[in-house]
Design a protein around this motif. Sequence first.
Motif, short mmCIF file in Angstrom:
data_model
loop_
_atom_site.label_atom_id
_atom_site.label_comp_id
_atom_site.label_asym_id
_atom_site.label_seq_id
_atom_site.Cartn_x
_atom_site.Cartn_y
_atom_site.Cartn_z
N LYS A 1 -1.47 2.45 -10.60
CA LYS A 1 -2.25 2.87 -12.02
C LYS A 1 -1.03 4.11 -13.02
O LYS A 1 -1.46 4.78 -11.68
CB LYS A 1 -3.14 2.88 -11.38
N GLU A 2 -1.53 4.28 -14.26
CA GLU A 2 -0.78 5.17 -14.29
C GLU A 2 -0.77 6.56 -14.10
O GLU A 2 -0.65 7.38 -13.52
CB GLU A 2 -0.71 5.17 -15.52
N LYS B 1 1.48 -1.08 -0.31
CA LYS B 1 0.04 0.22 -0.13
C LYS B 1 0.90 0.88 0.01
O LYS B 1 0.42 2.20 -0.48
CB LYS B 1 -0.80 0.17 1.21
N LYS B 2 1.75 1.21 0.76
CA LYS B 2 3.34 2.31 0.24
C LYS B 2 3.41 2.81 -0.44
O LYS B 2 3.75 4.28 -0.78
CB LYS B 2 4.02 2.11 0.92
N TYR B 3 2.87 2.61 -2.04
CA TYR B 3 2.80 2.78 -3.10
C TYR B 3 1.80 3.38 -3.73
O TYR B 3 2.28 4.34 -4.92
CB TYR B 3 3.71 1.83 -3.91
N LEU C 1 4.71 10.55 -22.85
CA LEU C 1 4.42 8.90 -23.05
C LEU C 1 4.01 8.28 -22.49
O LEU C 1 3.33 7.48 -22.15
CB LEU C 1 6.24 8.63 -22.76
N PHE C 2 3.71 8.70 -20.58
CA PHE C 2 2.62 8.79 -19.65
C PHE C 2 1.44 9.30 -19.59
O PHE C 2 1.46 10.10 -18.61
CB PHE C 2 3.20 7.91 -18.69
N PRO C 3 0.74 10.27 -20.33
CA PRO C 3 -0.48 11.11 -20.52
C PRO C 3 -1.40 11.11 -18.90
O PRO C 3 -1.93 12.42 -19.30
CB PRO C 3 -1.31 11.43 -21.70
N ILE D 1 9.14 1.63 -15.28
CA ILE D 1 9.02 -0.12 -13.98
C ILE D 1 7.73 0.13 -12.95
O ILE D 1 7.39 -0.90 -12.60
CB ILE D 1 10.20 0.26 -14.14
N LEU D 2 7.22 1.12 -12.54
CA LEU D 2 7.04 1.11 -11.51
C LEU D 2 5.18 0.97 -11.94
O LEU D 2 4.57 0.16 -11.27
CB LEU D 2 6.53 2.59 -10.99
N ILE D 3 4.60 0.98 -13.45
CA ILE D 3 3.48 0.82 -13.32
C ILE D 3 3.37 -0.95 -14.11
O ILE D 3 2.69 -1.46 -13.56
CB ILE D 3 3.40 1.49 -14.64
N LYS D 4 4.35 -1.50 -14.52
CA LYS D 4 4.48 -2.58 -14.42
C LYS D 4 4.99 -3.32 -13.80
O LYS D 4 3.83 -4.60 -13.32
CB LYS D 4 5.56 -3.15 -15.92
#
Length: 199
Positions: free
Chosen positions: A137-138, A33-35, A156-158, A129-132
């Motif tokens: 979620k983005e 959950k920290k992320y 790249l990540f709108p 990397i974080l999203i994958k």
Amino acid sequence: SINKKNKYIQIKNSYIENYLNKLTPNSKKITYKKYKNLIIFPLTTFFETNRSSLEGEISLYIEYLNEKINKKVDNLLIKPHPGNIEIKKDLLIKRLEAANFSILNNQFQEDKIIKLPLKIIPLELLCSILIKNTNIKEKDIKLALNSNATLSTSYLFPEIKCLDPFGKRLICKYIKEKFTNGRILQEEILIKKINQNKR
């Protein structure tokens, strides 16, 4: 460009995303959950390029974050610039933790989300990397507009939300006068380009 009328060529986002995916190792998703409520805070080179003192740059960050961050819910990941001296990141994190900010850098290292130091990972690859590899979620990531790398990351990540940059008041307060106009103009261009992309 064949006709050489244009100095630049445009590369489609999908082409770059494909390469980022190839560079991003597949691993089991981390669900801590920290992320959640993640804010990525890229550092600049104000001190290293003699645009401010070290204390001035750290004070700029702390004042900015006090204005923008909800300490009760937001989690900060400090992203050093490749040109930063190591002590700057350490001093900043120490001061932020003393002011009750939630800093994820140690947790990030313990979880081994990236084997390489954060300092040398491009911001675009970090977000990929974080999203994958995490439960993020983005659209749940926020990004402070501190550097030009935030522009390409936003393209790249709108769905990543962008926080306003430092702004004229803080720039004039902490950056040496001969550099303020250039920095203010840079921030105005960043905002304009990112807003165009979000439409």
